[in-house]
Structure formats: structure tokens, C-alpha cells
Design an enzyme around this catalytic site. Structure first.
Site, PDB file in Angstrom:
ATOM      1  N   TYR A 197      33.900  46.842  41.283  1.00 53.37           N
ATOM      2  CA  TYR A 197      34.851  46.557  40.642  1.00 53.37           C
ATOM      3  C   TYR A 197      36.476  46.930  40.022  1.00 53.37           C
ATOM      4  CZ  TYR A 197      35.586  43.819  35.963  1.00 53.37           C
ATOM      5  OH  TYR A 197      36.386  43.327  35.443  1.00 53.37           O
ATOM      6  N   GLU A 205      42.307  41.727  37.112  1.00 49.37           N
ATOM      7  CA  GLU A 205      41.097  41.803  38.263  1.00 49.37           C
ATOM      8  C   GLU A 205      40.719  41.788  39.620  1.00 49.37           C
ATOM      9  OE1 GLU A 205      37.448  40.201  35.902  1.00 49.37           O
ATOM     10  OE2 GLU A 205      37.653  38.927  37.454  1.00 49.37           O
TER      11      GLU A 205
END
Ligand code: GDP
Ligand code: MN
Length: 376
Positions: free
Chosen positions: A106, A189
Site C-alpha cells: 500500500y 493512493e
């Protein structure tokens, strides 16, 4: 403002960030040709403004041509219900070359308002279960607050990769940082950022939210807006410069000033109901703008009643009354309209309403408003 994954990946490409090759498909009749261009194994991905598409059935990995066509036929045009955005129609799919995943991490860059810094957030446990990681293993999520120069190396070492891969991840982070700053992005993101079996670092997903207040200086970004993804009431409100947000309750409210709007929503809640919207008409609204705002408000099908709560300062109560009167005359609304007015030209405002021949419930203060709402 949000954009689609495919648009975010185009931006990534412009900034030199690796993304899998892909084609966008908007029509069922183009599916086969698109899949031929990519040649399976490929991934079929619903393009909607929502995360958690994978868990909602909007991301399917196809090993061969036949299953790719099947998935594409099923997903394009379907309604997808995700935990993040409710139900949305899929008008576009992305057909993407599948990558061989070794590890999913992530990576995001966003604003940390407390420290007034841009924050880099990374985790070695990326992918669809990032929320669980955040809940159960928060120590596996690393944050770097960027104060001066951006040096991601120390925090990236926590991810446990060799130097070569760590460097590639750092390069990716630096490119995202540049993109974020140059395009006034609030959140960029990548989940997952993938380490492939060949040791490449590739963005398999891409999510970007832009700062609406900076869009005036990014015409290229503004042109990426997909109006189909926006709430139709909110789109209409933007045209008139109204601050309007659709909510789930049944009491439509029209207020001037964000603080008063929030206090009004509290009063509605304390009366046992919920607001159908947030609507701040602003301080300087004239009767024309009030009329537009009221029409917008009333077009909401969920309404049980309307509560207008105005403190006349720069906005005069007689202008307000005039606007509401004009709107109601042309609209024939059926639900009760409760009005509380205070401040500049209040008497004239009430007179206009009383002489209009239309029915309003005029209340003297918020307590009385609350009583009326309770009895609905
Ligand atoms: P999201 O659920 O909306 O966040 O959609 P993502 O684009 O993140 O896709 C969900 C998951 O699908 C990813 O976490 C991956 O595990 C998987 N996935 C996506 N693309 C590929 C791919 O090219 N190859 C493989 N093996 N898995 C993929
Ligand atoms: Mn994702």
C-alpha cells in the site's frame, strides 16, 4: 473531485510511473476487439468512483479469451454495490494486461492536517484487506510526515525488500509526490502497488482526489470530471454557486451560513428526524438565487417537510421571502414549509409571506421549529 482509475493511470504514465498496459471499453460491441488488443491473461475492471470494487465483483482476472469476454459482458452495464459508494452503474470498463504479483503493498500520499504536512503512508500488507490491516495490525502501517526534502528511503526500508526493489518503490513515491504537488491533489493512493515476479514495481490500482478549490488552475484536470458519477442535485447546485450536499433524511433545509446550517441539522436530529440535505445559500444571496436554491431543494423526492432557517444579515429577509414565494407559486409543493426568519427586514419578509396566499408555518425560533418538526 474524483476521477476514474484509468484517468489516474494516464496521469501516472505521464509522470513515469509504471502501470500495466490497458484499453478502455465503453460499448458491449467493442469488448472482443479490446480484449484482442490486450491478449489475455487480463483483468476486467469496473470504472466507477469507488474503492473496494474487487470485493463487490467489479474486478475479475481472466486467464483466457473466453472468460475475459464473459466477465466483460457481465460487468459492463451492470450495477455494482460496493461498501464505499453504494450502488453505481458501470458505464466503462478497463481491460488490463494481468501482472504476475509477487507482493502487494500500500502506498499513498495525502495531507495530514494536524501536522500541516504532506504524509506518505506505506504498508507491506497492501491489497484488498488494507482496512483489516489498519484495524488489526496498525504497526504494519508506516507514516512519514514530509517536512522539508522528501526522502522516503528510511521509511521504505521497513517494507523489507532488497535495495533494488526498495529504490524502485522510492522512485515511485517521488514521482507521486511530484504529481501531487503539481496537480493540487489531496489524496493519491496506489493499492496495491505491486512487486511483480520479475522484480518490477507497478501500480495495479490508482485513486486520485483533487482539491476542488484549486481546479480553476487545472483545466486539463477539470476536463476529466465524469458528470455521470456526480450526484445530480449537487451538480445542479454547483451551477448556481450553492453549497449543497445530498443526505439521507427527509427534512429538506435551506440555511444561510455553514455554522447555522449545521446547528439546524442538529435541531432536526434532536426532533427525531434527519436532514435530507445540507444547503448553505451563502450570505449575499438575492431572491433569484433563493428561488433556484428552493427549487433544487424541493426536487428531492424524499422530502417530508422543508425547514427554512435564515438569519438576515447581508441577506435580507424580504429578498428571501420574495424568492420563496416565487418558487412556491411555480412549483405547487405539497409538503409543509416551516420558516424561521430573524434579522434584517424580518417584518417585511413575514408580511410578504402572509400576503402571498400560500401556506407556510412561520415559527419564532428554533425551539418552536423543533416542536413543529416533532409533530410531522
Ligand atoms: P479495488 O478492489 O477497487 O481496490 O480494485 P483493485 O484494482 O485494487 O483490484 C483488486 C485486487 O485485484 C488487487 O488487490 C489484486 O489482488 C487483484 N488484481 C488486480 N489486478 C491484478 C493483476 O493484474 N494480476 C493479479 N494477479 N491480480 C490483480
Ligand atoms: Mn485497490
Amino acid at each position: 473531485m474524483k476521477i476514474h482509475e484509468y484517468q489516474a493511470k494516464d496521469l501516472f504514465k505521464q509522470y513515469g510511473i509504471n502501470v500495466p498496459s490497458s484499453v478502455l471499453c465503453e460499448r458491449k460491441e467493442d469488448i472482443e476487439e479490446c480484449i484482442n488488443n490486450i491478449s489475455p491473461p487480463c483483468v476486467i475492471k469496473a470504472q466507477i468512483h469507488s474503492g473496494a470494487r474487487g470485493k463487490a465483483g467489479g474486478v475479475k482476472i481472466a486467464k483466457d479469451y473466453k472468460s475475459a469476454v464473459e466477465y466483460a459482458q457481465t460487468i459492463l452495464g451492470s450495477e455494482l454495490t460496493s461498501s464505499q459508494a453504494g450502488t453505481k452503474k458501470v458505464n466503462k470498463i478497463l481491460i488490463e494486461k494481468a501482472v504476475e504479483i509477487d507482493k502487494e503493498i500500500y502506498l499513498s500520499l495525502t495531507f495530514d492536517r494536524t501536522s500541516e504536512c504532506i504524509a506518505l503512508i506505506v504498508s507491506p500488507q497492501g491489497g484488498m484487506d488494507i482496512e483489516e490491516t489498519a484495524r488489526n495490525n496498525p504497526e504494519k502501517i508506516y507514516t512519514l510526515l514530509i517536512k522539508d526534502d522528501f526522502n522516503p528511503e528510511p521509511v521504505m526500508r521497513n517494507l523489507g525488500f532488497n535495495t533494488e526493489i526498495t529504490n524502485k518503490i522510492c522512485e515511485t513515491a517521488k514521482k507521486i509526490y511530484k504529481l501531487l504537488v503539481e496537480k493540487d491533489i489531496l489524496l493519491a493512493e496506489i493499492n496495491p502497488l505491486v512487486i511483480t515476479k520479475n522484480g518490477d514495481v507497478t501500480a495495479v490500482d490508482a485513486k486520485i482526489n483533487f482539491d476542488d478549490n484549486a481546479l480553476f488552475r487545472h483545466e486539463d484536470i477539470l476536463s476529466l470530471k465524469d458528470e455521470k458519477e456526480e450526484n445530480p442535485y449537487e451538480l445542479e447546485a454547483q451551477k448556481y454557486g450553492l453549497n449543497y450536499i445530498k443526505l439521507n433524511g427527509t427534512i429538506g433545509c435551506m440555511v444561510n451560513g455553514a455554522g447555522l446550517a449545521m446547528a439546524t441539522m442538529d435541531v432536526i436530529k434532536l426532533s427525531g428526524k434527519s436532514a435530507a440535505n445540507f444547503l448553505d445559500v451563502g450570505g449575499g444571496a438575492g431572491s433569484d438565487k433563493i428561488e433556484k436554491a428552493f427549487k433544487l431543494l424541493i426536487s428531492d423526492k424524499d422530502l417530508e417537510a422543508v425547514f427554512i432557517n435564515i438569519f438576515g444579515g447581508i441577506l435580507r429577509c424580504d429578498f428571501l421571502a420574495e424568492g420563496i414565494k416565487n418558487a412556491i407559486q411555480t412549483l405547487k409543493i405539497k409538503c409543509p414549509v416551516i420558516i424561521r426568519m430573524e434579522g434584517t427586514n424580518k417584518e417585511q419578509g413575514i408580511e410578504i409571506l402572509n400576503n402571498s396566499g400560500l401556506r407556510f408555518t412561520i415559527v419564532k425560533d428554533l425551539n418552536e421549529a423543533s416542536e413543529v418538526i416533532k409533530k410531522l
